[in-house]
Design an enzyme around this catalytic site. Sequence first.
Site, PDB file in Angstrom:
ATOM      1  N   LYS A  66      -1.136  -3.859  12.830  1.00 29.24           N
ATOM      2  CA  LYS A  66       0.327  -3.427  12.995  1.00 29.24           C
ATOM      3  C   LYS A  66       0.514  -2.358  13.856  1.00 29.24           C
ATOM      4  CE  LYS A  66       1.590  -4.062   8.269  1.00 29.24           C
ATOM      5  NZ  LYS A  66       2.524  -3.744   6.978  1.00 29.24           N
ATOM      6  N   ASP A 102       9.040  -3.367   7.211  1.00 26.20           N
ATOM      7  CA  ASP A 102       8.706  -2.816   5.848  1.00 26.20           C
ATOM      8  C   ASP A 102       9.452  -1.834   5.359  1.00 26.20           C
ATOM      9  OD1 ASP A 102       6.409  -4.369   5.528  1.00 26.20           O
ATOM     10  OD2 ASP A 102       5.316  -3.135   6.978  1.00 26.20           O
ATOM     11  N   ASN A 151       0.185  14.419   0.073  1.00 28.95           N
ATOM     12  CA  ASN A 151      -1.024  13.532   0.334  1.00 28.95           C
ATOM     13  C   ASN A 151      -2.266  14.218   0.264  1.00 28.95           C
ATOM     14  OD1 ASN A 151      -1.874  10.992   1.533  1.00 28.95           O
ATOM     15  ND2 ASN A 151      -2.567  12.084   3.578  1.00 28.95           N
ATOM     16  N   THR A 153      -4.968  14.200   2.219  1.00 32.62           N
ATOM     17  CA  THR A 153      -4.936  14.947   3.450  1.00 32.62           C
ATOM     18  C   THR A 153      -3.677  15.579   3.920  1.00 32.62           C
ATOM     19  OG1 THR A 153      -6.554  13.262   4.144  1.00 32.62           O
ATOM     20  CG2 THR A 153      -5.784  14.622   5.904  1.00 32.62           C
TER      21      THR A 153
HETATM   22  P1  NAP Z   1      -3.135   3.514   4.516  1.00 30.23           P
HETATM   23  O1  NAP Z   1      -2.271   3.267   5.853  1.00 30.23           O
HETATM   24  O2  NAP Z   1      -4.499   3.218   4.497  1.00 30.23           O
HETATM   25  O3  NAP Z   1      -2.719   4.832   3.681  1.00 30.23           O
HETATM   26  C1  NAP Z   1      -3.441   5.138   2.168  1.00 30.23           C
HETATM   27  C2  NAP Z   1      -2.550   6.187   1.799  1.00 30.23           C
HETATM   28  O4  NAP Z   1      -3.434   6.264   0.325  1.00 30.23           O
HETATM   29  C3  NAP Z   1      -3.045   7.628   2.309  1.00 30.23           C
HETATM   30  O5  NAP Z   1      -1.863   8.487   2.105  1.00 30.23           O
HETATM   31  C4  NAP Z   1      -4.383   8.045   1.685  1.00 30.23           C
HETATM   32  O6  NAP Z   1      -4.718   9.390   1.820  1.00 30.23           O
HETATM   33  C5  NAP Z   1      -4.044   7.316   0.337  1.00 30.23           C
HETATM   34  N1  NAP Z   1      -5.203   7.374  -0.490  1.00 30.23           N
HETATM   35  C6  NAP Z   1      -6.079   6.258  -0.405  1.00 30.23           C
HETATM   36  N2  NAP Z   1      -7.294   6.336  -1.434  1.00 30.23           N
HETATM   37  C7  NAP Z   1      -6.743   7.664  -1.868  1.00 30.23           C
HETATM   38  C8  NAP Z   1      -7.504   8.274  -3.007  1.00 30.23           C
HETATM   39  N3  NAP Z   1      -8.544   7.925  -3.591  1.00 30.23           N
HETATM   40  N4  NAP Z   1      -7.252   9.600  -3.316  1.00 30.23           N
HETATM   41  C9  NAP Z   1      -6.091  10.199  -2.574  1.00 30.23           C
HETATM   42  N5  NAP Z   1      -5.389   9.182  -1.685  1.00 30.23           N
HETATM   43  C10 NAP Z   1      -5.491   8.226  -1.455  1.00 30.23           C
HETATM   44  O7  NAP Z   1      -2.736   2.061   3.584  1.00 30.23           O
HETATM   45  P2  NAP Z   1      -0.964   1.427   3.712  1.00 30.23           P
HETATM   46  O8  NAP Z   1      -1.003   0.371   4.543  1.00 30.23           O
HETATM   47  O9  NAP Z   1       0.043   2.562   3.879  1.00 30.23           O
HETATM   48  O10 NAP Z   1      -1.148   0.923   2.190  1.00 30.23           O
HETATM   49  C11 NAP Z   1      -0.942   1.615   1.084  1.00 30.23           C
HETATM   50  C12 NAP Z   1      -0.389   0.934  -0.091  1.00 30.23           C
HETATM   51  O11 NAP Z   1       0.703   0.293  -0.098  1.00 30.23           O
HETATM   52  C13 NAP Z   1      -1.498  -0.397  -0.488  1.00 30.23           C
HETATM   53  O12 NAP Z   1      -1.606  -0.222  -1.876  1.00 30.23           O
HETATM   54  C14 NAP Z   1      -0.514  -1.674   0.015  1.00 30.23           C
HETATM   55  O13 NAP Z   1      -0.824  -2.626  -0.950  1.00 30.23           O
HETATM   56  C15 NAP Z   1       0.917  -0.877  -0.499  1.00 30.23           C
HETATM   57  N6  NAP Z   1       1.941  -1.780   0.511  1.00 30.23           N
HETATM   58  C16 NAP Z   1       2.883  -2.481  -0.022  1.00 30.23           C
HETATM   59  C17 NAP Z   1       3.879  -3.224   0.553  1.00 30.23           C
HETATM   60  C18 NAP Z   1       4.743  -4.128   0.088  1.00 30.23           C
HETATM   61  O14 NAP Z   1       5.148  -4.963   0.535  1.00 30.23           O
HETATM   62  N7  NAP Z   1       5.013  -3.728  -1.240  1.00 30.23           N
HETATM   63  C19 NAP Z   1       3.617  -3.213   2.159  1.00 30.23           C
HETATM   64  C20 NAP Z   1       2.641  -2.050   2.688  1.00 30.23           C
HETATM   65  C21 NAP Z   1       1.857  -1.513   1.936  1.00 30.23           C
HETATM   66  P3  NAP Z   1      -5.566  10.012   2.938  1.00 30.23           P
HETATM   67  O15 NAP Z   1      -4.362  10.239   4.139  1.00 30.23           O
HETATM   68  O16 NAP Z   1      -5.929  11.328   2.466  1.00 30.23           O
HETATM   69  O17 NAP Z   1      -6.525   9.274   3.513  1.00 30.23           O
END
Ligand code: NAP
Length: 279
Positions: A66, A102, A151, A153
Amino acid sequence: MKKIMGVIGYPIKHSLSPQMHSAVYDKLKLSMAYHAFEVRPDQLEIAIQGVRGLGLQGVNVTIPHKVEVMNYLDEIDGLAKEIGAVNTIVNVNGRLKGYNTDGEGYLRSLLAAMKEELSSKSVLMIGAGGASKAVSLTLAKHGVKQIVIANRTLAKAQELQSSCSRFAASSAMTIEEAEQRLDEFDIIINTTSIGMLPEIDAIPISLQRLKKGAFVSDLIYTPVQTKFLREAEEMGAPTLNGVDMFVYQGALAFEHWTNIEAPIDTMRNVVLKHLKGEK
Ligand code: NAP
């Protein structure tokens, strides 16, 4: 000749976009087809050239492309630029324009579920990744009373807060502080992957101090109901899962490509059917 649309990602085999969009084309009897294309990161530039070369009319873009894909487009819509990511490409006579649906998709799902305006609402966003960026900036631009980003981080929360502050009152904090101050928020949104399959027993934040009447939402849709939402529901809170965000982001992409209003119910039914394992 059929118009060819698609989604590019890596991996791509779990995407529900082909089923969701194909159902729309069937329902509206459109001469269009939608395919999933697995594109390795080192092949992204050539794949986008392929969109031009083969004349694909529109493409969705998913993880991990993306952000990188923005380098290969001719034009990028203002909101997508602010978010720093593109999930929808429109091909107009070989010129590729990128959009991000999104955040807007989530906003539409939230407004439909809450049936209330958001201008008096204090919003807590848990997470500061790609999805949070799209949703936080869209909510800030739409107008909320304040938006707080928590968050793991903290530096990433601070960076996102700084972008949101151009549009709405905003601040950043740790997850621990947000947990202590949970009763200050009217809407709590989990944008992290905590609670997603297969880690279904994890929750992103304790709901112990949840304010009565607060709305709790999770962007995750696998599982359809996370432990976080289940706990919120048990406390009597209204909740919203990530299914409709996915449906509306697809609907908005469809509308960019065709200028035809998308049949939301058809799209939602197909997605829910696949998530429940009925095909
Ligand atoms: P991303 O860019 O990788 O971001 C992940 C986020 O989760 C970051 O804030 C990360 O914190 C945090 N995180 C991950 N593991 C963690 C842990 N063990 N403890 C604390 N914080 C943690 O991912 P993304 O693309 O934003 O997606 C995030 C979620 O949204 C996913 O579950 C995805 O399926 C969902 N989503 C849904 C839709 C929909 O259409 N419904 C669309 C997009 C995404 P850090 O910054 O500290 O690493």
